[in-house]
Scaffold this motif. Sequence first.
Motif, mmCIF file in Angstrom:
data_model
loop_
_atom_site.group_PDB
_atom_site.id
_atom_site.type_symbol
_atom_site.label_atom_id
_atom_site.label_comp_id
_atom_site.label_asym_id
_atom_site.label_seq_id
_atom_site.Cartn_x
_atom_site.Cartn_y
_atom_site.Cartn_z
ATOM 1 N N TYR A 1 32.650 25.160 3.253
ATOM 2 C CA TYR A 1 31.426 25.794 2.783
ATOM 3 C C TYR A 1 30.700 24.899 1.775
ATOM 4 O O TYR A 1 31.336 24.271 0.923
ATOM 5 N N ILE A 2 29.386 24.851 1.895
ATOM 6 C CA ILE A 2 28.541 24.192 0.894
ATOM 7 C C ILE A 2 27.981 25.289 0.002
ATOM 8 O O ILE A 2 27.325 26.213 0.480
ATOM 9 N N VAL A 3 28.254 25.190 -1.285
ATOM 10 C CA VAL A 3 27.941 26.268 -2.228
ATOM 11 C C VAL A 3 26.974 25.760 -3.286
ATOM 12 O O VAL A 3 27.213 24.726 -3.911
ATOM 13 N N GLN A 4 25.879 26.484 -3.456
ATOM 14 C CA GLN A 4 24.874 26.141 -4.456
ATOM 15 C C GLN A 4 24.533 27.378 -5.287
ATOM 16 O O GLN A 4 24.582 28.499 -4.788
ATOM 17 N N GLU B 1 29.556 45.218 2.896
ATOM 18 C CA GLU B 1 30.387 44.883 1.739
ATOM 19 C C GLU B 1 31.452 43.843 2.095
ATOM 20 O O GLU B 1 31.968 43.155 1.229
ATOM 21 N N SER B 2 31.783 43.722 3.385
ATOM 22 C CA SER B 2 32.775 42.726 3.796
ATOM 23 C C SER B 2 32.112 41.352 3.867
ATOM 24 O O SER B 2 30.926 41.234 4.152
ATOM 25 N N LEU B 3 32.905 40.322 3.588
ATOM 26 C CA LEU B 3 32.380 38.964 3.573
ATOM 27 C C LEU B 3 32.244 38.441 5.001
ATOM 28 O O LEU B 3 33.198 38.459 5.773
ATOM 29 N N ALA B 4 31.048 37.956 5.339
ATOM 30 C CA ALA B 4 30.824 37.397 6.673
ATOM 31 C C ALA B 4 31.585 36.082 6.816
ATOM 32 O O ALA B 4 31.683 35.296 5.871
ATOM 33 N N ARG B 5 32.116 35.832 7.999
ATOM 34 C CA ARG B 5 32.810 34.583 8.290
ATOM 35 C C ARG B 5 31.800 33.564 8.790
ATOM 36 O O ARG B 5 31.419 33.562 9.959
ATOM 37 N N LEU B 6 31.360 32.698 7.900
ATOM 38 C CA LEU B 6 30.373 31.690 8.286
ATOM 39 C C LEU B 6 30.947 30.732 9.318
ATOM 40 O O LEU B 6 30.219 30.226 10.175
ATOM 41 N N VAL C 1 26.017 38.162 -13.633
ATOM 42 C CA VAL C 1 26.769 37.677 -12.478
ATOM 43 C C VAL C 1 25.999 36.513 -11.860
ATOM 44 O O VAL C 1 24.765 36.462 -11.923
ATOM 45 N N THR C 2 26.743 35.578 -11.285
ATOM 46 C CA THR C 2 26.135 34.441 -10.598
ATOM 47 C C THR C 2 26.053 34.734 -9.108
ATOM 48 O O THR C 2 27.014 35.225 -8.513
ATOM 49 N N ILE C 3 24.898 34.452 -8.534
ATOM 50 C CA ILE C 3 24.704 34.586 -7.089
ATOM 51 C C ILE C 3 24.748 33.187 -6.480
ATOM 52 O O ILE C 3 24.051 32.276 -6.945
ATOM 53 N N TRP C 4 25.575 33.045 -5.452
ATOM 54 C CA TRP C 4 25.753 31.745 -4.798
ATOM 55 C C TRP C 4 25.105 31.741 -3.416
ATOM 56 O O TRP C 4 25.205 32.713 -2.672
ATOM 57 N N LEU C 5 24.451 30.631 -3.087
ATOM 58 C CA LEU C 5 23.970 30.381 -1.735
ATOM 59 C C LEU C 5 25.069 29.620 -0.999
ATOM 60 O O LEU C 5 25.469 28.535 -1.424
ATOM 61 N N VAL C 6 25.546 30.194 0.100
ATOM 62 C CA VAL C 6 26.689 29.601 0.802
ATOM 63 C C VAL C 6 26.311 29.338 2.256
ATOM 64 O O VAL C 6 25.781 30.225 2.948
ATOM 65 N N THR C 7 26.590 28.127 2.708
ATOM 66 C CA THR C 7 26.352 27.755 4.108
ATOM 67 C C THR C 7 27.587 27.017 4.637
ATOM 68 O O THR C 7 28.382 26.482 3.861
ATOM 69 N N HIS C 8 27.724 27.004 5.954
ATOM 70 C CA HIS C 8 28.822 26.266 6.566
ATOM 71 C C HIS C 8 28.387 24.829 6.811
ATOM 72 O O HIS C 8 27.239 24.574 7.181
ATOM 73 N N VAL C 9 29.297 23.891 6.593
ATOM 74 C CA VAL C 9 28.955 22.476 6.701
ATOM 75 C C VAL C 9 28.381 22.119 8.069
ATOM 76 O O VAL C 9 27.507 21.244 8.182
ATOM 77 N N HIS D 1 24.208 32.601 9.049
ATOM 78 C CA HIS D 1 23.821 31.223 8.748
ATOM 79 C C HIS D 1 23.876 30.958 7.248
ATOM 80 O O HIS D 1 24.241 29.859 6.814
ATOM 81 N N ILE D 2 23.468 31.952 6.450
ATOM 82 C CA ILE D 2 23.416 31.827 4.994
ATOM 83 C C ILE D 2 23.999 33.097 4.384
ATOM 84 O O ILE D 2 23.657 34.200 4.807
ATOM 85 N N ALA D 3 24.864 32.928 3.405
ATOM 86 C CA ALA D 3 25.412 34.078 2.674
ATOM 87 C C ALA D 3 25.012 33.976 1.212
ATOM 88 O O ALA D 3 25.031 32.885 0.632
ATOM 89 N N LEU D 4 24.617 35.099 0.632
ATOM 90 C CA LEU D 4 24.412 35.182 -0.806
ATOM 91 C C LEU D 4 25.573 35.984 -1.362
ATOM 92 O O LEU D 4 25.720 37.174 -1.044
ATOM 93 N N ARG D 5 26.411 35.346 -2.144
ATOM 94 C CA ARG D 5 27.633 35.975 -2.625
ATOM 95 C C ARG D 5 27.644 36.044 -4.149
ATOM 96 O O ARG D 5 27.085 35.181 -4.828
ATOM 97 N N VAL D 6 28.293 37.067 -4.641
ATOM 98 C CA VAL D 6 28.344 37.343 -6.075
ATOM 99 C C VAL D 6 29.780 37.218 -6.548
ATOM 100 O O VAL D 6 30.721 37.612 -5.843
#
Length: 290
Positions: free
Chosen positions: A153-156, A128-133, A260-268, A139-144
């Motif tokens: 962060y690059i967010v799509q 439940e805690s947010l990973a520190r990219l 809810v929107t799900i975001w694909l998040v990666t570190h630059v 490598h990839i986080a799916l966040r709501v």
Amino acid sequence: MEKWAELRTAYQVAKLGTVSAAAKTLGFHRATVNRHIDALESELGSRVFIRHARGYELTELGKEVLRTAQKTEQLLDDLAGIAMVKQVQIEGDIKLTTIALCSPLIMAPIMDFRHDNPQCKVHISTSESLARLDHGEAHIALRVGPKPTHPDYIVQTFETVHFNLYAHNSYIQQYGMPNGVDDLANHQFIVPPFNRAPRFFKEWVNSHVKTQQVALYVDNISVGYDALTAGLGIGLLNHHVAAKRTDLQPILPPNKAWCVTIWLVTHVDLHRTAKVQAMLSYLKSSKKTS
């Protein structure tokens, strides 16, 4: 318009806020960045930026340019991912972090990824805690929820998930099918912890469900799903999961606010690595074919 290099430069200035930061990221001299912006504004016939002491601020036209550049970057990243999938055999480990809500949406693309890249091991964390990219925790986080705004962060957008209240056929046989919101006063509900439920559901429960109507409080999505399918009460479920069952019935009409929107998040720093681009391409392709 033949100003793709200039468009990319303007995008970096808009994203980073200064010419110096954009020049460093692109590997250009500051003069080159300024020349690209001047050329782009000349091509468009209008200002893209307002220059001031604190940096560069987007004009209304600039905001449209930024949106176009973001879409272009995502398309180029998609193409790069597809090319890597075809040319490179991915090895090593790739770490994804998500929440249980998202897990049914990513299993099929992960299976396809593993089929084509058997030497790459996939790790999934559902903490439940947010990973520190930026610390390499994933490598990839799916966040709501709200769109992440971390500057590195690059967010799509991955997907918008719609919810409804559902009941199992066995529950309906015992208690009847509710006829809208006004007919829910005599029904039983399964309620998850509000810190793990969408905000709209917390607000709805507070407005419509009395304490004596709660059949079960759960602290785990899987337990809530088991309770729902056992007929213990009415519960919240997303349409992806519900669509796979013929014994679950929606209780309320579709509501655009219940999503809810799900975001694909990666570190630059990792975004364009082969393994990240490959996994992103599988995840995105699954949405195009679903």
